[in-house]
Design a protein around this motif. Sequence first.
Motif, PDB file in Angstrom:
ATOM      1  N   ASP A 118      61.326 -32.752 -89.004  1.00 28.17           N
ATOM      2  CA  ASP A 118      62.769 -32.577 -88.818  1.00 28.17           C
ATOM      3  C   ASP A 118      63.111 -31.129 -88.523  1.00 28.17           C
ATOM      4  O   ASP A 118      62.975 -30.258 -89.378  1.00 28.17           O
ATOM      5  CB  ASP A 118      63.491 -33.045 -90.081  1.00 28.17           C
ATOM      6  CG  ASP A 118      65.011 -33.014 -89.917  1.00 28.17           C
ATOM      7  OD1 ASP A 118      65.470 -32.713 -88.808  1.00 28.17           O
ATOM      8  OD2 ASP A 118      65.720 -33.289 -90.895  1.00 28.17           O
ATOM      9  N   ARG A 119      63.533 -30.888 -87.302  1.00 25.70           N
ATOM     10  CA  ARG A 119      64.089 -29.603 -86.900  1.00 25.70           C
ATOM     11  C   ARG A 119      65.431 -29.895 -86.231  1.00 25.70           C
ATOM     12  O   ARG A 119      65.665 -29.548 -85.082  1.00 25.70           O
ATOM     13  CB  ARG A 119      63.161 -28.850 -85.949  1.00 25.70           C
ATOM     14  CG  ARG A 119      61.784 -28.531 -86.492  1.00 25.70           C
ATOM     15  CD  ARG A 119      61.842 -27.469 -87.587  1.00 25.70           C
ATOM     16  NE  ARG A 119      60.503 -27.079 -88.004  1.00 25.70           N
ATOM     17  CZ  ARG A 119      59.810 -27.657 -88.971  1.00 25.70           C
ATOM     18  NH1 ARG A 119      60.344 -28.684 -89.620  1.00 25.70           N
ATOM     19  NH2 ARG A 119      58.618 -27.238 -89.298  1.00 25.70           N
ATOM     20  N   ALA A 120      66.291 -30.581 -86.961  1.00 26.85           N
ATOM     21  CA  ALA A 120      67.532 -31.116 -86.398  1.00 26.85           C
ATOM     22  C   ALA A 120      68.277 -30.053 -85.590  1.00 26.85           C
ATOM     23  O   ALA A 120      68.394 -28.903 -86.016  1.00 26.85           O
ATOM     24  CB  ALA A 120      68.424 -31.632 -87.525  1.00 26.85           C
ATOM     25  N   GLU A 141      51.667 -32.916 -91.053  1.00 27.29           N
ATOM     26  CA  GLU A 141      51.475 -31.697 -91.830  1.00 27.29           C
ATOM     27  C   GLU A 141      50.956 -30.571 -90.956  1.00 27.29           C
ATOM     28  O   GLU A 141      51.377 -29.417 -91.093  1.00 27.29           O
ATOM     29  CB  GLU A 141      50.502 -31.968 -92.983  1.00 27.29           C
ATOM     30  CG  GLU A 141      51.069 -32.898 -94.058  1.00 27.29           C
ATOM     31  CD  GLU A 141      50.021 -33.312 -95.061  1.00 27.29           C
ATOM     32  OE1 GLU A 141      48.873 -32.815 -94.962  1.00 27.29           O
ATOM     33  OE2 GLU A 141      50.325 -34.134 -95.942  1.00 27.29           O
ATOM     34  N   ARG A 142      50.056 -30.896 -90.042  1.00 25.58           N
ATOM     35  CA  ARG A 142      49.512 -29.854 -89.167  1.00 25.58           C
ATOM     36  C   ARG A 142      50.569 -29.337 -88.206  1.00 25.58           C
ATOM     37  O   ARG A 142      50.668 -28.132 -87.953  1.00 25.58           O
ATOM     38  CB  ARG A 142      48.307 -30.398 -88.401  1.00 25.58           C
ATOM     39  CG  ARG A 142      47.107 -30.689 -89.303  1.00 25.58           C
ATOM     40  CD  ARG A 142      45.907 -31.140 -88.506  1.00 25.58           C
ATOM     41  NE  ARG A 142      44.764 -31.379 -89.386  1.00 25.58           N
ATOM     42  CZ  ARG A 142      43.573 -31.793 -88.967  1.00 25.58           C
ATOM     43  NH1 ARG A 142      43.375 -32.018 -87.672  1.00 25.58           N
ATOM     44  NH2 ARG A 142      42.587 -31.979 -89.832  1.00 25.58           N
ATOM     45  N   LEU A 143      51.360 -30.235 -87.666  1.00 26.01           N
ATOM     46  CA  LEU A 143      52.405 -29.810 -86.736  1.00 26.01           C
ATOM     47  C   LEU A 143      53.506 -29.040 -87.457  1.00 26.01           C
ATOM     48  O   LEU A 143      54.101 -28.123 -86.880  1.00 26.01           O
ATOM     49  CB  LEU A 143      52.995 -31.029 -86.014  1.00 26.01           C
ATOM     50  CG  LEU A 143      52.074 -31.695 -84.994  1.00 26.01           C
ATOM     51  CD1 LEU A 143      52.722 -32.958 -84.445  1.00 26.01           C
ATOM     52  CD2 LEU A 143      51.759 -30.737 -83.843  1.00 26.01           C
ATOM     53  N   GLU A 144      53.781 -29.420 -88.697  1.00 25.71           N
ATOM     54  CA  GLU A 144      54.785 -28.696 -89.470  1.00 25.71           C
ATOM     55  C   GLU A 144      54.449 -27.211 -89.526  1.00 25.71           C
ATOM     56  O   GLU A 144      55.332 -26.353 -89.473  1.00 25.71           O
ATOM     57  CB  GLU A 144      54.870 -29.248 -90.896  1.00 25.71           C
ATOM     58  CG  GLU A 144      55.672 -30.531 -91.037  1.00 25.71           C
ATOM     59  CD  GLU A 144      57.161 -30.271 -91.164  1.00 25.71           C
ATOM     60  OE1 GLU A 144      57.585 -29.123 -90.944  1.00 25.71           O
ATOM     61  OE2 GLU A 144      57.887 -31.227 -91.472  1.00 25.71           O
ATOM     62  N   HIS A 149      61.132 -23.245 -88.171  1.00 26.55           N
ATOM     63  CA  HIS A 149      62.384 -23.925 -88.513  1.00 26.55           C
ATOM     64  C   HIS A 149      63.543 -23.468 -87.630  1.00 26.55           C
ATOM     65  O   HIS A 149      64.573 -24.140 -87.570  1.00 26.55           O
ATOM     66  CB  HIS A 149      62.709 -23.709 -89.989  1.00 26.55           C
ATOM     67  CG  HIS A 149      61.898 -24.568 -90.905  1.00 26.55           C
ATOM     68  ND1 HIS A 149      62.297 -25.831 -91.292  1.00 26.55           N
ATOM     69  CD2 HIS A 149      60.689 -24.367 -91.471  1.00 26.55           C
ATOM     70  CE1 HIS A 149      61.377 -26.363 -92.083  1.00 26.55           C
ATOM     71  NE2 HIS A 149      60.392 -25.496 -92.206  1.00 26.55           N
ATOM     72  N   SER A 150      63.391 -22.342 -86.937  1.00 23.74           N
ATOM     73  CA  SER A 150      64.454 -21.881 -86.044  1.00 23.74           C
ATOM     74  C   SER A 150      64.582 -22.743 -84.790  1.00 23.74           C
ATOM     75  O   SER A 150      65.529 -22.572 -84.020  1.00 23.74           O
ATOM     76  CB  SER A 150      64.199 -20.429 -85.631  1.00 23.74           C
ATOM     77  OG  SER A 150      63.007 -20.318 -84.869  1.00 23.74           O
ATOM     78  N   LEU A 151      63.659 -23.670 -84.573  1.00 23.43           N
ATOM     79  CA  LEU A 151      63.735 -24.527 -83.391  1.00 23.43           C
ATOM     80  C   LEU A 151      65.007 -25.367 -83.385  1.00 23.43           C
ATOM     81  O   LEU A 151      65.557 -25.674 -82.323  1.00 23.43           O
ATOM     82  CB  LEU A 151      62.511 -25.441 -83.321  1.00 23.43           C
ATOM     83  CG  LEU A 151      61.202 -24.773 -82.901  1.00 23.43           C
ATOM     84  CD1 LEU A 151      60.049 -25.768 -82.995  1.00 23.43           C
ATOM     85  CD2 LEU A 151      61.297 -24.227 -81.486  1.00 23.43           C
TER      86      LEU A 151
END
Length: 494
Positions: A118-120, A141-144, A149-151
Amino acid sequence: MKLYPLFVDLSHRAVLVVGGGAVAERKVAALLEAGAQVTVNAPELTPLLRGWVEQGALAHHPEPFREAWLDRVWLVVAATSDRATNALIAELAGLRRLFVNVVDDAQLSSFHVPAVIDRAPLTIAISSGGQAPMLARLLRERLESLLDHSLGALATLAARLRPRIRLRFTQAAARRRFYETLFSGPVATLLRQGREAEARRAAESALADEENTAAGSVVLVGAGPGDPGLLTLRGLRALNGADVILHDRLVSADVLALARRDAERIEVGKQAGRHYVTQQQIHALMLEHARAGRRVVRLKGGDPFVFGRGGEELEFLRAHGIPYEVVPGITAALACAAYAGVPLTHRDHAQSVRLLTAHCQVSHDTLDWAALAQENQTLAVYMGVGELATLQSRLLGHGRAPATPFALVENGSRADQRVVTGTLAQLAGRAAAHAVRSPALLILGEVATLAGSLAWFGAPPLGAGIDDFGEAGMAARVRQPVRQDGVLAALHQA
């Protein structure tokens, strides 16, 4: 079975969840977050579900499941512990052309709930079609770790500007180039730094720029001591976004392997006694590539601000108007001490720690030896392998007790780590007997006595019996071959 990926708008739409346990609770939480109007059908509810009912966040049917409850809903989730009940719900939902998810039963489900990043408003969903949910979670988990989070803020800004971007750039190719600049240039950097107002102004300026030339930037990244597992998440993201990587000679190959495959790698490490890239040449390389619109990562061993000349490089970049940011790394003192089982401070042994470097005569002349010789403190000495005899002499001469313990950590955190222990009176002799080579960090102080009892990584410390060797010529008998790389030399050359 190949699934068709689909994102569904459930805002203000009715959803039925049958079941009131922990699994149903997780499903309900995600549905409520999506804005759905949730009804839970179960005789008993978890405390959290009960609380949501009392708050009016969802409706509750405590009586047994009724087919009529399917008439007005958009989606159904069957999360009971009874497979027969779940199968009945799936069958009845199918007759009404309703999508149903049966927890832990891919065959009965007509839709699957993915693992979500989630990077809403940006959402990434991963599904294995219900066949390997743990694998989907592992990939999430790897992609996280790769996605800042600024995306979310970047996506929101792009959405706000989208109509104007389409008017400004009528050709698809030009529009694509602008988006590439927006998503990887100064605007994205400012958002990562939490400077949203400046990011909006930079985006407006870029949109109004007639030439629309891409601007480059530089990120100073601390690579840590060598173990790739100690690289920070932000450092990993920077490596994955880099066009050019200017790295110290002794940054480990394992860390470099984490970088984007097509990034240009340029070794700029310095080493005494051989041809190397000067600091001025490093500055010139950063300027050249940044002005060409590239994203540059200046990758340094350890931390760029601890004996890494990071401050000098930032001053140069600022003077030339190049956007920059800094990603700290785990410095050698922290890493080598931890991997040797030596706490740098300890209530009973050391109330302070000093970081110092002693790789040249200038360092010797500027250090406060009287202060360094005081007890109840830990000295962490960078780049001191060639100066151990001088360090020993100066400290003893200023009153440090000959019995003060030391731990000399070579190639800290790497597979070939070695730890040599002893007392200050034995320091130079033991280092020579074991042929200790750079990179190695010296830890001097009472805490070093714990290296033997708290050791957990690599071979046990080399301590007892070394006096029997007498001469450095015996080193071949006690020393295992080691690589000529490591974080301390990298820091020295930075």
